[in-house]
Design a protein around this motif. Structure first.
Motif, short mmCIF file in Angstrom:
data_model
loop_
_atom_site.label_atom_id
_atom_site.label_comp_id
_atom_site.label_asym_id
_atom_site.label_seq_id
_atom_site.Cartn_x
_atom_site.Cartn_y
_atom_site.Cartn_z
N SER A 97 36.61 -14.04 46.08
CA SER A 97 35.80 -14.00 47.29
C SER A 97 34.59 -13.08 47.11
N LYS A 98 33.60 -13.28 47.97
CA LYS A 98 32.39 -12.46 47.89
C LYS A 98 32.57 -11.09 48.53
N ARG A 99 33.51 -10.97 49.45
CA ARG A 99 33.78 -9.68 50.08
C ARG A 99 35.27 -9.37 50.04
N PRO A 102 38.57 -7.84 55.95
CA PRO A 102 39.12 -8.82 56.89
C PRO A 102 38.06 -9.73 57.50
N PHE A 103 36.78 -9.42 57.22
CA PHE A 103 35.67 -10.18 57.79
C PHE A 103 34.87 -10.86 56.69
N SER A 104 34.38 -12.06 56.96
CA SER A 104 33.55 -12.77 55.99
C SER A 104 32.11 -12.30 56.00
N PHE A 105 31.71 -11.55 57.06
CA PHE A 105 30.31 -11.17 57.24
C PHE A 105 30.06 -9.68 57.04
N ALA A 106 31.10 -8.90 56.78
CA ALA A 106 30.94 -7.45 56.63
C ALA A 106 32.00 -6.93 55.68
N GLY A 107 31.74 -5.73 55.15
CA GLY A 107 32.68 -5.12 54.22
C GLY A 107 32.14 -5.13 52.80
N PRO A 108 32.83 -4.47 51.88
CA PRO A 108 32.35 -4.37 50.50
C PRO A 108 32.06 -5.73 49.88
N LYS A 109 30.86 -5.86 49.32
CA LYS A 109 30.39 -7.14 48.79
C LYS A 109 30.30 -7.11 47.27
N ARG A 110 30.66 -8.20 46.65
CA ARG A 110 30.63 -8.31 45.19
C ARG A 110 29.19 -8.16 44.69
N THR A 130 49.71 -6.57 43.45
CA THR A 130 50.30 -5.24 43.42
C THR A 130 50.48 -4.62 44.79
N HIS A 131 49.61 -4.96 45.76
CA HIS A 131 49.74 -4.43 47.12
C HIS A 131 48.78 -5.19 48.03
N ASN A 132 48.73 -4.82 49.30
CA ASN A 132 48.06 -5.69 50.26
C ASN A 132 46.66 -5.28 50.68
N HIS A 133 46.06 -4.26 50.07
CA HIS A 133 44.67 -3.96 50.40
C HIS A 133 43.80 -5.18 50.06
N TYR A 134 42.70 -5.33 50.79
CA TYR A 134 41.91 -6.56 50.67
C TYR A 134 41.26 -6.75 49.31
N ASP A 135 41.08 -5.67 48.56
CA ASP A 135 40.52 -5.83 47.22
C ASP A 135 41.59 -6.20 46.20
N ARG A 200 46.76 -3.68 56.11
CA ARG A 200 45.82 -4.78 56.35
C ARG A 200 45.00 -4.53 57.61
N GLY A 201 45.49 -3.64 58.45
CA GLY A 201 44.82 -3.34 59.71
C GLY A 201 45.08 -1.90 60.10
#
Length: 333
Positions: A97-99, A102-110, A130-135, A200-201
């Motif tokens: 994914s590009k980010r 939890p959002f497609s429009f915000a957050g760390p971007k590739r 390994t775990h559930n963080h979004y990265d 995740r939240g």
């Protein structure tokens, strides 16, 4: 109406790392709270990353299979590695994914494209989450992998619930620390402790487990950690005591500044070098850097700090390589 479960992901017996509701690191350090987060986010010390980085050599085109005594690792980006060994193709924490958010429009971007185009992947047999963080746990990528490859997904307790909700037909094995899987000829996968956390939240902190993995193959043992604090080397020593030594270790070297906030959960390159020695690995690949800006350090800081740490420890830099996206490493026997 029945009450909602205290933990929406996992229900199980109390253990030395689960209190009945939340998982924890024995004698470890909890992640910082909201005040610490605000203090970090407003410190004004965040380095500026480039918006775009070009590949040095271009995306890789991996072979379909690698067998015999050969072991090859190809960097996709961040914590996503393609490990090819014993005729199996294994992906760690796959993110195309590009980010990572939890959002497609915000957050760390590739900032750099994946080192292997998704359509150029060989047949994927196993996915380690390994775990559930979004990265690390990217449901959009897992859905693509399920549709194209239907791999066997292995993940620590509770993360299977998250994945199953999105992918009800996926083949998933949920593992606790100390569990071993042996579905494959001459290959086993062990889940081992690392010092981290999960969320995740805002309301599910530490409700799913995190883990490192040991892959035992006819070509040697591989120790892979997605994220970890050094934790005085406790888990590195335990891995060496239990498994002997490793042909390869995949170790995180990025997302470590500022130290006052990150130290408990993210080791720095000097600590990764110390862990490399403690776990008795012959070679290592560094990952978890240079793809998504998650913390304060500059984009090239992990590579420079790793080189300095290896020099101080008098370790040949060829033994511990920070792989760039698209770079492949044929690990010596």
């Amino acid at each position: 109406m029945s009450a909602k479960p205290a933990n929406p992901y996992y229900t199980g017996p109390v253990s030395d790392h689960f209190d009945g509701k939340r998982f924890f690191n024995p004698e470890g350090v909890e992640p910082g709270g909201v005040r610490d987060l605000i203090k970090w986010r407003t410190n004004g010390q965040r380095a500026r990353w480039p918006k775009r980085v070009n590949h040095a050599t271009g995306p890789a085109s991996p072979k379909d299979r690698i067998g015999g005594e050969d072991l090859r690792v190809t960097m996709v980006g961040h914590a996503t590695l393609l490990i090819q060994v014993a005729g199996l193709n294994i992906l760690t924490d796959p993110v195309w994914s590009k980010r990572v958010s939890p959002f497609s429009f915000a957050g760390p971007k590739r900032v750099i494209e994946p080192g292997i185009a998704f359509d150029d992947l060989p047949p994927i047999d196993i996915v380690l989450v390994t775990h559930n963080h979004y990265d690390h746990l990217d449901l959009a990528t897992l859905a693509r992998l399920e549709a194209e490859h239907a791999p066997h997904i292995i993940t620590p307790l509770g993360n299977d619930t998250i994945i199953h909700r999105a992918l009800p037909d996926a083949k998933i094995s949920a593992v606790d620390w100390g569990d071993r899987l042996d579905y494959w000829d001459d290959v086993t996968i062990d889940a081992e402790p690392c010092h981290h956390w999960s969320a995740r939240g805002l309301r599910d902190r530490r409700m799913a487990l995190w883990a490192a993995f040991v892959i035992t193959t006819p070509a040697g043992k591989i120790y892979h950690i997605g994220d970890t604090g050094f934790h005085d080397g406790v888990n590195y020593r335990a891995a060496a005591e239990k498994h002997g030594s490793f042909r390869l270790a995949g170790l995180p070297i990025g997302a470590y500044e500022p130290r006052w906030f990150m130290k408990g959960q993210h080791q720095n390159p000097a600590e990764a070098v110390a862990g490399f020695g403690l776990c008795k690995a012959s070679h290592a690949v560094g990952h978890h850097f240079g793809t998504f800006q998650l913390t304060d350090e500059a984009i090239e800081a992990p590579v420079a700090d790793l080189a300095e740490a290896l020099s101080a420890a008098r370790i040949d830099p060829g033994r511990f390589r920070p792989l760039r996206p698209g770079e492949a490493f044929d690990v010596p026997e």
